[in-house]
Write a protein that holds these residues in place. Sequence first.
Motif, short mmCIF file in Angstrom:
data_model
loop_
_atom_site.label_atom_id
_atom_site.label_comp_id
_atom_site.label_asym_id
_atom_site.label_seq_id
_atom_site.Cartn_x
_atom_site.Cartn_y
_atom_site.Cartn_z
N ILE A 4 -29.04 -10.02 -6.45
CA ILE A 4 -29.26 -9.95 -7.90
C ILE A 4 -30.28 -11.02 -8.30
CG2 ILE A 4 -28.21 -10.05 -10.19
CD1 ILE A 4 -25.53 -9.43 -8.93
N VAL A 5 -31.34 -10.60 -8.99
CA VAL A 5 -32.36 -11.52 -9.48
C VAL A 5 -32.82 -11.07 -10.86
CG1 VAL A 5 -33.27 -12.34 -7.26
CG2 VAL A 5 -34.11 -10.19 -8.20
N ASN A 6 -33.37 -11.99 -11.64
CA ASN A 6 -34.03 -11.56 -12.87
C ASN A 6 -35.50 -11.31 -12.58
OD1 ASN A 6 -35.41 -14.05 -12.96
ND2 ASN A 6 -33.98 -14.96 -14.43
N ARG A 7 -36.25 -10.95 -13.59
CA ARG A 7 -37.65 -10.56 -13.36
C ARG A 7 -38.50 -11.72 -12.83
NH1 ARG A 7 -39.62 -8.21 -18.79
NH2 ARG A 7 -37.50 -8.33 -19.56
N VAL A 8 -38.24 -12.94 -13.30
CA VAL A 8 -39.00 -14.10 -12.83
C VAL A 8 -38.70 -14.37 -11.36
CG1 VAL A 8 -39.36 -16.58 -13.12
CG2 VAL A 8 -39.16 -15.10 -15.13
N GLU A 9 -37.43 -14.33 -11.01
CA GLU A 9 -37.02 -14.59 -9.63
C GLU A 9 -37.53 -13.51 -8.68
OE1 GLU A 9 -33.22 -16.63 -11.73
OE2 GLU A 9 -33.06 -14.62 -10.88
N ALA A 10 -37.50 -12.25 -9.15
CA ALA A 10 -38.00 -11.15 -8.33
C ALA A 10 -39.49 -11.32 -8.07
CB ALA A 10 -37.74 -9.81 -9.01
N ALA A 11 -40.25 -11.62 -9.12
CA ALA A 11 -41.69 -11.80 -8.99
C ALA A 11 -42.00 -12.98 -8.07
CB ALA A 11 -42.33 -12.00 -10.35
N ASP A 12 -41.21 -14.04 -8.18
CA ASP A 12 -41.41 -15.21 -7.33
C ASP A 12 -41.18 -14.87 -5.86
OD1 ASP A 12 -41.70 -18.31 -7.32
OD2 ASP A 12 -39.93 -17.92 -6.09
N LEU A 13 -40.12 -14.13 -5.58
CA LEU A 13 -39.83 -13.73 -4.20
C LEU A 13 -40.95 -12.89 -3.60
CD1 LEU A 13 -36.03 -12.82 -4.34
CD2 LEU A 13 -37.07 -14.60 -2.93
N LEU A 14 -41.57 -12.06 -4.45
CA LEU A 14 -42.58 -11.12 -3.97
C LEU A 14 -44.01 -11.63 -4.15
CD1 LEU A 14 -40.95 -7.87 -5.38
CD2 LEU A 14 -40.91 -8.66 -3.01
N GLY A 15 -44.18 -12.78 -4.81
CA GLY A 15 -45.52 -13.31 -5.03
C GLY A 15 -46.29 -12.57 -6.11
N TYR A 16 -45.58 -12.02 -7.10
CA TYR A 16 -46.21 -11.27 -8.18
C TYR A 16 -46.27 -12.11 -9.46
CZ TYR A 16 -45.35 -6.92 -5.55
OH TYR A 16 -45.32 -5.92 -4.61
N ALA A 17 -47.10 -11.67 -10.40
CA ALA A 17 -47.04 -12.17 -11.77
C ALA A 17 -46.09 -11.25 -12.53
CB ALA A 17 -48.42 -12.14 -12.42
#
Length: 282
Positions: free
Chosen positions: A176-189
């Motif tokens: 479970i992640v929020n949008r910021v954590e998901a983007a951080d894991l994947l290297g996205y903005a």
Amino acid sequence: MTILVTGALHWDVVVHAPRLPHIDETLHGSSVAYQFGGKGGNQAVAAALAGAQVAFAGRIGSDQAGAEIRRRLIEAGIDISELQIGPDASGMSAAIVDGDGNYGAVIVSAENHKFDADVLTIPGACRMVLVQNEMTQTVLHKVRQKALDAGVPIVFNAAPARDLTAADLEAIGVLIVNRVEAADLLGYAPADTDWANAVRELHNLAPGSDVIVTLGGDGVIFAQKGGTPEHQPARKATVRSTHGAGDVFVGAFAAACVDGAPFDMAIGKAQAAASHHVSGNR
């Protein structure tokens, strides 16, 4: 006991101000409150409020904050037999809530990072282990291995965001992640992210896991292992403060799962609990 939560405990200082300050700026706030917190603690209480039998494994200091934290856990009906007490300060966080209900926070882990996972016991009645990213990676790995040895599924809330490897995400039942954590894991903005594709990539990063990405007012996107990403819109709510809403979601989701709710219904129950929370109904 159905859920064992392993995580951080903080005594939060929450200040209300018109906005977050700029660097070198001092603002006049309107109020201050002292609150029980830490992602682990908040999620444990949320799960207990949602009807689950909860035990907590963590560490507090021998200070007044630690005494208050311990009292709050007991008041919530949480089993504290795995709670450790150290000689130094308990963990704390300082949060600022702005006029729109948004917030920013700084945490100091203190005794939380001295938790000894080697002496942790997974109770025989445990049906789920819930962990977060506020503990050290060594603790996370040890807790995960103990849960695997006991045959108990793991729900991992990878919050707050920090670098993780495939080894950190191995054998996780639900991520479970929020949008910021998901983007951080994947290297996205975050603003440029295709969330359905992000869920697929998170599946690749955490093979065999169900994945949930919370999107705040834009709802939740999720997929069970091998499934197609699905979206559930947010529940309507008058936002008083978003502080702690993610933890309420995770705790309520865990409680619904151990109660036998199907995956999508458990997410819906978690959304309802988080919506109730941000509306100020706590």
